[in-house]
Write a protein that holds these residues in place. Structure first.
Motif, PDB file in Angstrom:
ATOM      1  N   UNK A   1       0.832  -1.202   0.000  1.00  0.00           N
ATOM      2  CA  UNK A   1       0.000   0.000   0.000  1.00  0.00           C
ATOM      3  C   UNK A   1       0.871   1.259   0.000  1.00  0.00           C
ATOM      4  N   UNK A   2       0.297   2.354  -0.427  1.00  0.00           N
ATOM      5  CA  UNK A   2       0.990   3.646  -0.406  1.00  0.00           C
ATOM      6  C   UNK A   2      -0.013   4.747  -0.075  1.00  0.00           C
ATOM      7  N   UNK A   3      -0.598   4.656   1.094  1.00  0.00           N
ATOM      8  CA  UNK A   3      -1.607   5.625   1.503  1.00  0.00           C
ATOM      9  C   UNK A   3      -1.019   6.619   2.500  1.00  0.00           C
TER      10      UNK A   3
ATOM     11  N   UNK B   1       1.253   4.641   4.857  1.00  0.00           N
ATOM     12  CA  UNK B   1       0.794   3.303   5.205  1.00  0.00           C
ATOM     13  C   UNK B   1       1.215   2.310   4.117  1.00  0.00           C
ATOM     14  N   UNK B   2       1.849   1.199   4.516  1.00  0.00           N
ATOM     15  CA  UNK B   2       2.326   0.214   3.545  1.00  0.00           C
ATOM     16  C   UNK B   2       1.700  -1.172   3.717  1.00  0.00           C
ATOM     17  N   UNK B   3       1.211  -1.507   4.912  1.00  0.00           N
ATOM     18  CA  UNK B   3       0.663  -2.849   5.121  1.00  0.00           C
ATOM     19  C   UNK B   3      -0.446  -2.829   6.169  1.00  0.00           C
TER      20      UNK B   3
ATOM     21  N   UNK C   1       6.818   2.491  12.045  1.00  0.00           N
ATOM     22  CA  UNK C   1       5.797   2.666  13.078  1.00  0.00           C
ATOM     23  C   UNK C   1       4.604   1.748  12.813  1.00  0.00           C
ATOM     24  N   UNK C   2       3.883   1.437  13.892  1.00  0.00           N
ATOM     25  CA  UNK C   2       2.673   0.638  13.782  1.00  0.00           C
ATOM     26  C   UNK C   2       1.548   1.296  14.583  1.00  0.00           C
ATOM     27  N   UNK C   3       0.345   1.187  14.070  1.00  0.00           N
ATOM     28  CA  UNK C   3      -0.847   1.637  14.784  1.00  0.00           C
ATOM     29  C   UNK C   3      -1.790   0.440  14.911  1.00  0.00           C
TER      30      UNK C   3
ATOM     31  N   UNK D   1       3.586   1.313   8.898  1.00  0.00           N
ATOM     32  CA  UNK D   1       3.981   2.454   8.078  1.00  0.00           C
ATOM     33  C   UNK D   1       5.409   2.270   7.566  1.00  0.00           C
ATOM     34  N   UNK D   2       5.763   3.043   6.539  1.00  0.00           N
ATOM     35  CA  UNK D   2       7.065   2.894   5.894  1.00  0.00           C
ATOM     36  C   UNK D   2       8.222   3.149   6.852  1.00  0.00           C
TER      37      UNK D   2
END
Length: 336
Positions: free
Chosen positions: A226-228, A235-237, A280-282, A276-277
């Motif tokens: 992903x590339x949001x 955001x990548x995954x 980081x994680x949420x 995220x790239x």
């Protein structure tokens, strides 16, 4: 497909906002907002509720071998909530704003079933979704997630005995993904990932009452590449969690032309992890959703029964209420 056609149809759709207070860490309001990992367009709990309700609505009966059926349904649901925007710096709240929001969900669905065998039915469901957010004045008109279903009855129905049906579902990601849009300017109509589910349903006739129940589990496949843009991060995954659902209820025949059914559904969605790239994680916390459904079946002809339904949310993450109508579509080429 023309927009006026899509606007005319409706299906239940709902998703709740997740608490953001514990996720705002660095004083940036945009990052506090993006921490709401499941956006309003996500379909996790909604899809589980739909699968449970559809299984109950069919009374667990299958198509005869070689026969077809085509059904049309539309529903409306409303979800009212409040958005909490805040920034926390060194343990102090720097900004706090409570903003009311309301989401109106309209979707139409066509469901087609075909009897491969007397005890084996396959089918598909194609939804068309309309959404409107009154706070941000955003709207979307598009397809939802198309699903494919198989239902199997291992034993022939015996009057007075429990009827058992196994079912499996593959849900695509044909809808507008919540992880591929501008979250400040667009709404989604799908979950954004593929899902595989299965379960067991049972019913028993206690004339003039039919009691039924259902349990199911869903495995959601992670989405990568992903590339949001979310705030200042990319955001990548997405790693969606599993889901569990259950329902129970009864249907009562008031007369030859009128029947009433009442059911309660409960679904659980595990936490979703966003990566995220920058590493980081949420984490979107898990959800428990409860819903009470009441349906009235009215026979309008010898071959047609129209079902009207009312749903009431029992938990915070459920829609406030929903209204719906479903009926069969009869074409000469689909008649037995």
């Amino acid at each position: 497909m023309n927009r006026w056609l899509v606007r005319g149809f409706i299906l239940v759709s709902a998703s709740g906002l997740l608490p953001a207070m514990s996720m705002a860490q660095d004083g940036n309001v945009d990052q506090a907002r993006e921490a709401l990992a499941r956006q309003e367009g996500d379909e996790d709990a909604t899809r589980q509720l739909e699968e449970v309700f559809q299984a109950a609505e069919k009374n667990y009966s299958l198509q005869k071998k070689g026969t077809h059926s085509l059904n049309y349904s539309f529903d409306y649901s409303y979800t009212g909530d409040q958005r909490l925007d805040l920034a926390i710096t060194n343990g102090s709240v720097r900004n706090l704003d409570v903003v009311p929001s309301a989401t109106h969900n309209f979707t139409n669905a066509f469901s087609y079933d075909y009897g491969l065998l007397d005890n084996l039915t396959i089918g598909t469901r194609i939804p068309l979704v309309v959404k409107y957010d009154t706070e941000d004045e955003l709207s979307v008109y598009d397809f939802g997630d198309i699903s494919f279903t198989g239902r199997w009855q291992p034993f022939a129905y015996v009057p007075g005995k429990v009827s058992t049906t196994f079912f499996g579902t593959l849900t695509s990601k044909t809808g507008v993904s919540p992880y591929e849009i501008d979250i400040k300017e667009q709404l989604s109509t799908g979950s954004g990932y593929y899902s595989i589910g299965g379960g067991l349903s049972m019913s028993k006739v206690l004339d003039p009452v039919v009691v039924f129940g259902s349990v199911s589990a869903t495995y959601n496949i992670e989405e990568d590449g992903l590339e949001q843009v979310r705030g200042a991060r990319l955001l990548t995954k997405v790693e969606p969690g599993f889901g569990l659902s259950g329902s129970a209820g009864f249907a009562y025949s008031l007369s030859y032309d009128i029947s009433l059914s009442v059911s309660a559904q409960l679904s659980y969605s595990d936490e979703t992890v966003l990566t995220f790239r920058n590493g980081d994680q949420a984490v979107a916390q898990d959800q428990m959703t409860g819903f009470l459904s009441m349906s009235l079946g009215t026979r309008v002809s010898d071959t047609t029964i129209v079902n009207t339904s009312l749903g009431i949310g029992l938990t915070e993450d459920a829609p406030d209420f929903s209204l719906g109508v479903s009926l069969p579509i009869n074409f000469s080429g689909l008649k037995e």
